[in-house]
Design a protein around this motif. Structure first.
Motif, PDB file in Angstrom:
ATOM      1  N   LEU A   1       0.731  -1.552  -0.373  1.00  0.00           N
ATOM      2  CA  LEU A   1      -0.463  -0.026   0.442  1.00  0.00           C
ATOM      3  C   LEU A   1       0.605   1.238   0.019  1.00  0.00           C
ATOM      4  N   ASP A   2       1.665   1.469   0.719  1.00  0.00           N
ATOM      5  CA  ASP A   2       2.351   2.445   0.797  1.00  0.00           C
ATOM      6  C   ASP A   2       4.146   2.780  -0.448  1.00  0.00           C
ATOM      7  N   GLN A   3       3.865   1.993  -0.967  1.00  0.00           N
ATOM      8  CA  GLN A   3       4.578   2.014  -1.979  1.00  0.00           C
ATOM      9  C   GLN A   3       3.855   2.701  -2.829  1.00  0.00           C
ATOM     10  N   ARG A   4       2.648   1.329  -3.690  1.00  0.00           N
ATOM     11  CA  ARG A   4       1.489   1.957  -4.267  1.00  0.00           C
ATOM     12  C   ARG A   4       0.789   3.338  -4.167  1.00  0.00           C
TER      13      ARG A   4
ATOM     14  N   LEU B   1       3.325   5.695  -5.755  1.00  0.00           N
ATOM     15  CA  LEU B   1       3.694   5.876  -7.416  1.00  0.00           C
ATOM     16  C   LEU B   1       2.890   5.791  -8.127  1.00  0.00           C
ATOM     17  N   ILE B   2       1.436   5.677  -7.677  1.00  0.00           N
ATOM     18  CA  ILE B   2       0.242   5.991  -8.506  1.00  0.00           C
ATOM     19  C   ILE B   2       0.602   7.945  -8.089  1.00  0.00           C
ATOM     20  N   MET B   3       0.106   8.427  -7.237  1.00  0.00           N
ATOM     21  CA  MET B   3       0.363   9.954  -6.337  1.00  0.00           C
ATOM     22  C   MET B   3       1.160  10.713  -7.712  1.00  0.00           C
ATOM     23  N   ARG B   4       2.663   9.563  -7.789  1.00  0.00           N
ATOM     24  CA  ARG B   4       3.570  10.678  -8.113  1.00  0.00           C
ATOM     25  C   ARG B   4       3.104  10.625 -10.005  1.00  0.00           C
ATOM     26  N   ASP B   5       3.736   9.374 -10.152  1.00  0.00           N
ATOM     27  CA  ASP B   5       3.472   8.868 -11.846  1.00  0.00           C
ATOM     28  C   ASP B   5       2.797   8.555 -12.773  1.00  0.00           C
ATOM     29  N   ILE B   6       1.516   8.934 -11.556  1.00  0.00           N
ATOM     30  CA  ILE B   6       0.196   7.973 -12.497  1.00  0.00           C
ATOM     31  C   ILE B   6      -0.612   9.745 -12.805  1.00  0.00           C
ATOM     32  N   GLN B   7      -1.066   9.898 -11.176  1.00  0.00           N
ATOM     33  CA  GLN B   7      -1.709  11.264 -11.237  1.00  0.00           C
ATOM     34  C   GLN B   7      -0.486  12.623 -11.702  1.00  0.00           C
TER      35      GLN B   7
ATOM     36  N   TYR C   1       1.447  14.304  -9.291  1.00  0.00           N
ATOM     37  CA  TYR C   1       2.071  15.090  -7.803  1.00  0.00           C
ATOM     38  C   TYR C   1       3.264  15.098  -8.024  1.00  0.00           C
ATOM     39  N   SER C   2       3.501  16.789  -7.420  1.00  0.00           N
ATOM     40  CA  SER C   2       4.438  16.997  -7.626  1.00  0.00           C
ATOM     41  C   SER C   2       5.425  16.127  -6.938  1.00  0.00           C
ATOM     42  N   GLY C   3       6.950  15.682  -6.106  1.00  0.00           N
ATOM     43  CA  GLY C   3       6.859  15.466  -5.093  1.00  0.00           C
ATOM     44  C   GLY C   3       7.007  15.468  -3.628  1.00  0.00           C
ATOM     45  N   ARG C   4       7.143  16.534  -3.642  1.00  0.00           N
ATOM     46  CA  ARG C   4       7.246  17.632  -1.993  1.00  0.00           C
ATOM     47  C   ARG C   4       5.157  17.451  -2.100  1.00  0.00           C
ATOM     48  N   MET C   5       4.373  17.540  -3.031  1.00  0.00           N
ATOM     49  CA  MET C   5       2.962  17.882  -3.209  1.00  0.00           C
ATOM     50  C   MET C   5       2.529  15.847  -2.141  1.00  0.00           C
ATOM     51  N   VAL C   6       2.544  15.113  -2.848  1.00  0.00           N
ATOM     52  CA  VAL C   6       3.130  13.527  -2.852  1.00  0.00           C
ATOM     53  C   VAL C   6       3.574  13.648  -1.303  1.00  0.00           C
TER      54      VAL C   6
ATOM     55  N   ALA D   1      11.763   9.640   2.480  1.00  0.00           N
ATOM     56  CA  ALA D   1      10.726   9.512   2.387  1.00  0.00           C
ATOM     57  C   ALA D   1       9.717   8.727   1.620  1.00  0.00           C
ATOM     58  N   MET D   2       9.469   9.593   1.600  1.00  0.00           N
ATOM     59  CA  MET D   2       8.572   9.547  -0.377  1.00  0.00           C
ATOM     60  C   MET D   2       9.475   9.165  -1.583  1.00  0.00           C
ATOM     61  N   LYS D   3      10.577   9.435  -1.846  1.00  0.00           N
ATOM     62  CA  LYS D   3      11.506   9.580  -2.963  1.00  0.00           C
ATOM     63  C   LYS D   3      12.176   8.036  -2.860  1.00  0.00           C
ATOM     64  N   SER D   4      12.299   7.161  -1.099  1.00  0.00           N
ATOM     65  CA  SER D   4      12.487   6.047  -0.446  1.00  0.00           C
ATOM     66  C   SER D   4      11.464   4.847  -1.593  1.00  0.00           C
TER      67      SER D   4
END
Length: 182
Positions: free
Chosen positions: A128-131, A134-140, A142-147, A157-160
């Motif tokens: 779940l945490d990875q999904r 991934l969905i928010m950043r690569d599919i939707q 959103y910027s890394g900061r927003m995710v 932690a988000m980048k990891s």
């Protein structure tokens, strides 16, 4: 904490025949399971709530069409999955409209659908945490900061999590055993 169970077959049968109290019992008894499944598939809690609500509305409207009362669980999970995918399509449509192109052949369309289903299954199999990341950043998109902010994470932690999710997804999609399944 007691584990909740799906409504029994007698409730499903009575609901299929239109018994009002049974329909209410079926919906309230199914709600925790539908909600939990939606949270495991959807990118955001808001999408999960929307998907769960839509799935329960479909259950209410179409319970009479359920052929076998024992199929309730798989039927509901399929409805939830489809609703989560619909939510995702709605979100991605606002970020990256696809350019129009020539009509694909039936073979190309089938291959595209098989590949899309394969990718969706691989994404659904992620923790779940990875999904979510991934969905928010690569599919939707959103910027890394927003995710990171939306999920209450540090940027590191988000980048990891995103790196682990992308790596797991790439490994799954490179898996030659999938070709043997087709």
């Amino acid at each position: 904490m007691a584990e909740s169970i799906w409504p029994d077959e007698a409730v499903v049968l009575a609901a299929r025949s239109g018994h009002v109290e049974s329909v209410a019992a079926l919906i309230s008894g199914s709600h925790p399971h539908v909600r939990r499944f939606a949270y495991s598939l959807c990118a955001t809690p808001e999408d999960a709530e929307d998907a769960a609500q839509e799935a329960l509305i479909i259950l209410y409207r179409k319970i009479g069409t359920l052929r076998a009362s024992g199929a309730l669980v798989s039927w509901m999970f399929r409805i939830v999955r489809n609703e989560c995918l619909r939510q995702l399509r709605l979100r991605t449509r606002h970020f990256d409209p696809l350019p129009e192109r020539d009509v694909a052949s039936a073979e190309e369309e089938m291959l595209r659908r098989l590949e899309a289903e394969r990718v969706a299954e691989a994404i659904a199999a992620l923790p779940l945490d990875q999904r979510q990341v991934l969905i928010m950043r690569d599919i939707q998109g959103y910027s890394g900061r927003m995710v990171a902010d939306l999920l209450g994470l540090s940027t590191a932690a988000m980048k990891s999590r995103l790196h682990r999710a992308r790596t797991a997804l790439q490994n799954e999609l490179r898996d030659p055993s999938w070709d043997a399944k087709c």
